[in-house]
Motif scaffolding. Structure first.
Motif, PDB file in Angstrom:
ATOM      1  N   GLU A  23      40.893  39.872  27.782  1.00 55.81           N
ATOM      2  CA  GLU A  23      40.854  39.492  29.196  1.00 55.81           C
ATOM      3  C   GLU A  23      42.116  39.948  29.928  1.00 55.81           C
ATOM      4  OE1 GLU A  23      38.396  38.124  31.015  1.00 55.81           O
ATOM      5  OE2 GLU A  23      37.217  38.493  29.210  1.00 55.81           O
ATOM      6  N   VAL A  24      43.255  39.776  29.255  1.00 56.72           N
ATOM      7  CA  VAL A  24      44.518  40.141  29.899  1.00 56.72           C
ATOM      8  C   VAL A  24      44.580  41.653  30.096  1.00 56.72           C
ATOM      9  CG1 VAL A  24      47.011  40.280  29.528  1.00 56.72           C
ATOM     10  CG2 VAL A  24      45.818  38.135  29.165  1.00 56.72           C
ATOM     11  N   LYS A  76      42.241  43.668  30.631  1.00 53.13           N
ATOM     12  CA  LYS A  76      41.372  44.047  31.760  1.00 53.13           C
ATOM     13  C   LYS A  76      42.116  43.908  33.077  1.00 53.13           C
ATOM     14  CE  LYS A  76      37.059  42.302  30.315  1.00 53.13           C
ATOM     15  NZ  LYS A  76      36.260  41.112  30.544  1.00 53.13           N
ATOM     16  N   ARG A  77      42.761  42.764  33.266  1.00 50.98           N
ATOM     17  CA  ARG A  77      43.406  42.499  34.547  1.00 50.98           C
ATOM     18  C   ARG A  77      44.760  43.177  34.656  1.00 50.98           C
ATOM     19  NH1 ARG A  77      42.800  36.632  36.840  1.00 50.98           N
ATOM     20  NH2 ARG A  77      40.620  36.274  36.392  1.00 50.98           N
ATOM     21  N   TYR A  78      45.475  43.089  33.535  1.00 54.35           N
ATOM     22  CA  TYR A  78      46.862  43.493  33.534  1.00 54.35           C
ATOM     23  C   TYR A  78      47.021  44.976  33.843  1.00 54.35           C
ATOM     24  CZ  TYR A  78      51.575  43.777  31.525  1.00 54.35           C
ATOM     25  OH  TYR A  78      52.904  43.958  31.315  1.00 54.35           O
ATOM     26  N   GLU A 121      44.950  46.856  35.506  1.00 56.97           N
ATOM     27  CA  GLU A 121      44.284  47.322  36.717  1.00 56.97           C
ATOM     28  C   GLU A 121      45.278  47.923  37.704  1.00 56.97           C
ATOM     29  OE1 GLU A 121      41.795  44.531  39.002  1.00 56.97           O
ATOM     30  OE2 GLU A 121      40.578  44.657  37.176  1.00 56.97           O
ATOM     31  N   SER A 156      45.454  30.483  42.601  1.00 55.84           N
ATOM     32  CA  SER A 156      45.280  31.093  41.259  1.00 55.84           C
ATOM     33  C   SER A 156      44.515  30.154  40.339  1.00 55.84           C
ATOM     34  CB  SER A 156      46.637  31.349  40.604  1.00 55.84           C
ATOM     35  OG  SER A 156      47.449  32.111  41.427  1.00 55.84           O
ATOM     36  N   GLN A 190      43.472  31.150  34.336  1.00 53.80           N
ATOM     37  CA  GLN A 190      43.797  32.408  33.655  1.00 53.80           C
ATOM     38  C   GLN A 190      44.888  33.175  34.413  1.00 53.80           C
ATOM     39  OE1 GLN A 190      41.072  35.747  33.822  1.00 53.80           O
ATOM     40  NE2 GLN A 190      40.987  35.761  31.580  1.00 53.80           N
ATOM     41  N   GLU A 191      44.725  33.228  35.734  1.00 55.94           N
ATOM     42  CA  GLU A 191      45.749  33.915  36.546  1.00 55.94           C
ATOM     43  C   GLU A 191      47.102  33.224  36.420  1.00 55.94           C
ATOM     44  OE1 GLU A 191      43.035  35.866  40.073  1.00 55.94           O
ATOM     45  OE2 GLU A 191      43.727  33.801  40.235  1.00 55.94           O
ATOM     46  N   ILE A 195      48.690  34.225  33.133  1.00 56.04           N
ATOM     47  CA  ILE A 195      49.175  35.612  33.233  1.00 56.04           C
ATOM     48  C   ILE A 195      50.434  35.652  34.096  1.00 56.04           C
ATOM     49  CG2 ILE A 195      48.628  37.904  34.162  1.00 56.04           C
ATOM     50  CD1 ILE A 195      45.701  37.408  33.333  1.00 56.04           C
TER      51      ILE A 195
END
Ligand SMILES: C[S@@+](CC[C@H](N)C(=O)[O-])C[C@H]1O[C@@H](n2cnc3c(N)ncnc32)[C@H](O)[C@@H]1O
Length: 505
Positions: free
Chosen positions: A28-29, A31-33, A35, A53, A56-57, A60
């Motif tokens: 998951e991280v 994917k976002r991290y 981007e 937030s 999850q946000e 992170i």
């Protein structure tokens, strides 16, 4: 100040579960991290977590972006039990403006939680880094180290200069009977041990000390090192400063290796080396092994070469300290006679039985990486054991991704051939001047003939004298395989893949 606290197994388990429940995972991280951002540059600028937030946000933000937020926000997301669990392990601290922030950086990667210090972009480090800052496992250099470390089983694994202990944690979780991480700083040692507890890993030990000193009488089947290797005039940070030539720690790691690497074991080191007037890097590595050098194979994969003058000008631009530094660098280079820096992976293997040993140096091509390194080590080991001969004679052969260049100069009324050069870019970039027979031979087997078939065919055709010993012919074929020009079906080339550490074609 070491912010983390070693709680009970249950407390570690609770935090691990909190991370999993809220999607603070590797997948998951990533994917976002990643981007829209260079995944190699860990984000370090302190900022405020947006009030909207989600959990999850927030995780992170707190643990990867050194963001802060209010206690109320965290209570609303994780409840009082969740916040208490994080606090029990010392993972939250109060920022200058009274908000809560992650006391450490936590990177979910390789299905582990790896803790380090928060990272800062290079331009902010002078104010922000303590000498013993714990190096994160996902900087550009760390990501050009970890993927090169093989994952096949071993008994005792050591990461020396371990920092966060990432390599040893991966080993302990996946394939080593027991893994150790040694580091000179108390802070890195505590962080690595904490990570093992956070991941519920019990076959892991972190010890503090200078290089191998904490090993005592232990020897290891695999040793991994990513030492500080940046050439510096004066000490910067313990994770960074490699002395004036960048090799201060690397040299000692290799000089002391014979006492710690078990027979059949391998040492992997990601570092900066140098070619000097006294000898190229691979020759100098062998000298460092001293009286034991006849027991060790050396494979050197050069990822990138750097011109020393270019290095100095970049360093001067960064430090803006002008002419005084320039003259100190000049004095140093005049003394050390370095003509090339090498960003490289060194592998040193201790033979398991009496045999000759090999030294192989290769330059990275556009697709060189861990598989290519393993391909090289395996083939050179087979050659050194004398087993490659039978393999080439009894395997189907074909040409590699090779180009032939012929060099002619005008002679007595016609062109005269001066030389034939074979070139490949994969598995490694190689250009070898070869004898005409080798160039003639390469396309012939076309995946249908074995080395023995080719030998017989050449003798029948008169291209080879029947007096030629078949062993000598097989050795010559094995050497062409080593260069990447000829491929036996029993030792195929790895599939070419793009890697972030290779630039250009
Ligand atoms: C570039 S960092 C690498 C950390 C970790 N191996 C990684 O790749 O993420 C180098 C590490 O070497 C440690 N170190 C420096 N000098 C050392 C020494 N003489 N003995 C043991 N560790 C040392 C530093 O504290 C730092 O953690």
């Amino acid at each position: 100040m070491i912010p983390i606290r070693f709680g009970t197994d249950e407390e570690f388990q609770r935090v691990r579960q909190l991370f999993l429940d809220h999607g603070f995972t590797d997948e998951e991280v990533s994917k976002r991290y990643e981007e829209g951002r260079n995944p190699f540059l860990p984000y370090g600028k302190p900022n405020h977590l947006p009030a909207e937030s989600d959990a999850q946000e927030a995780l992170i933000g707190l643990f990867l972006k050194s963001a802060s937020t209010t206690r109320e926000h965290l209570l609303a997301l994780f409840g009082s039990q969740g916040v208490t669990s994080l606090e029990r392990l010392g993972l939250l601290q109060t920022s200058a403006d009274g908000r809560l922030q992650g006391s450490v950086r936590i990177r979910p990667m390789f299905e582990l939680y790896i803790i380090s210090d928060h990272w800062l972009p290079a331009e902010h480090r002078d104010q922000g880094f303590a000498d013993d800052v714990v190096f994160p496992p996902d900087t550009k250099n760390a990501l050009t180290y970890l993927p090169f470390l093989p994952l096949f089983p071993c008994q005792r694994y050591l990461e020396v200069c371990g920092g966060s202990g990432a390599a040893a944690l991966i080993a302990a979780k996946n394939f080593a009977q027991h893994a150790y991480s040694f580091d000179i700083t108390e802070r890195s040692t505590a962080f690595a041990q904490f990570s093992s507890r956070l991941n519920g890993i019990s076959n892991f030990t972190a010890r503090q000390g200078d290089l191998y000193e904490p090993a005592g009488d232990l020897t290891f089947d695999r040793i991994a090192a990513h030492p500080p290797f940046v050439p510096v005039l004066d000490h910067t940070w313990t994770f960074h400063a490699g002395g004036q030539d960048g090799e201060q720690i690397t040299r000692r790691l290799i000089q002391e290796l014979p006492s710690y690497l078990a027979p059949g074991g391998r040492f992997y080191c990601r570092c900066l080396g140098s070619d000097r007037e006294e000898g190229p890097m691979e020759v100098r590595l062998r000298r460092w092994l001293g009286a034991h050098q006849a027991e060790f194979d050396i494979a050197l994969a050069v990822i990138q070469t750097l011109d020393p003058a270019g290095y100095v000008s970049t360093s001067l631009l960064r430090s803006q300290s002008g002419t005084e530094e320039l003259s100190r660098w000049k004095q140093f280079f005049d003394r050390a006679r370095i003509y090339r820096f090498l960003a490289c992976m060194i592998v040193i293997q201790r033979r398991a039985e009496p045999r000759t040993v090999f030294t192989a140096r290769r330059e990275h091509g556009p697709y060189s990486g861990p598989q290519e390194l393993e391909w090289l080590i395996q083939w050179e080991t087979l050659r050194a054991k004398g087993e490659a001969r039978q393999m080439v004679l009894h395997s189907k052969l074909k040409a590699g991704p090779v180009e032939l260049t012929m060099r002619h100069t005008p002679g007595d009324g016609d062109w005269e051939m001066q030389g034939q050069v074979l070139s490949v870019k994969h598995p490694y970039r190689s250009s070898w001047e070869v004898e005409p027979w080798a160039a003639y031979l390469l396309p012939k087997p076309a995946g249908k003939m074995t080395g023995l078939d080719v030998y017989r065919h050449f003798v029948e055709q008169g291209a080879l004298s029947p007096e030629t010993p078949i062993e000598a012919f097989a050795d010559a074929l094995a050497e062409l395989v080593s260069g990447g020009f000829l491929v036996p079906d029993t030792h195929p080339h790895p599939t070419p893949k793009k890697h972030p550490w290779n630039t250009g074609e």
